[in-house]
Design an enzyme around this catalytic site. Structure first.
Site: not given
Length: 214
Positions: A47, A51, A74, A134
């Site tokens: 993953e 960011r 994200t 998640k």
């Protein structure tokens, strides 16, 4: 791609290894070597969080590595989802879920792993068709005891907890019947990535890959 099919695909990915490395990459030129180090250590699902400015380029580089399954983390908006898909992301991870994001991932045929922590959030995700979620931020939201409590009334929902998961508590999560895998940032250190110390990363990946699951 309907949410139930998306969950089938993310569940299959989560079953490949007990840990999904959660990675912030600031230098895309190191991405391919990093992916090789992690995959060779037994962690094929990666993953890359959106960011940093290098994230999308890193996803492109890592997606070319044989044996790897690279997703974007994200992912907050439909635009994030589209950019991730265009960069080669195989799946998307979000700290939560919105109607717009769910619709966008369905239209893009991009499997979404949406976040949920409360019973109401989990029920809303289930109503939308998701049964693989998640759990974030895991430790701040009560950790393994909270997930154990959710298993009673919501036995058909599975989770990948992330946020505060470490080698010292990973087993607490992985021993739960409703946890398929965990996400963790401890496997890839900034220092080792900056130095190109891929062997150290591979060694930590091997230890993570050997963690037992319920």
């Amino acid at each position: 791609m309907t949410p139930d099919i998306q969950s089938q695909k993310t569940r299959a990915l989560c079953q490949l290894a007990p840990v999904i490395p959660v990675i912030v990459i600031k230098d895309a030129s190191k991405a391919a070597d990093l992916a090789r180090a992690l995959v060779s250590g037994g962690l094929p699902v990666l993953e890359v969080t959106l960011r940093s400015d290098a994230a999308l380029d890193a996803i492109r580089e890592m997606s070319a590595i044989e044996g790897g399954h690279v997703g974007a983390g994200t992912v907050l908006t439909p635009d994030d989802a589209k950019r991730a898909k265009d960069a080669g992301a195989e799946f998307a991870v979000s700290p939560g879920a919105t109607g717009k994001l769910i619709l966008a991932c369905a239209e893009l045929e991009l499997p979404l792993l949406p976040g949920a922590v409360t019973a109401s959030e989990v029920m809303r995700a289930a109503d939308a068709g998701f049964d693989m979620l998640k759990f974030f931020p895991a430790e701040a939201s009560g950790g393994a005891p909270t997930l154990k409590s959710l298993a009673g009334p919501l036995p058909n929902i599975s989770f990948c907890p992330t946020g505060g998961v470490s080698p010292s508590n990973a087993n607490d999560y992985l021993s739960l019947p409703n946890v398929i895998c965990v996400g963790g940032s401890w496997i890839v250190s900034d220092a080792d990535m900056a130095a190109g110390n891929w062997q150290a990363i591979t060694d930590r990946a091997r230890l993570a890959a050997d963690l037992p699951r319920s």
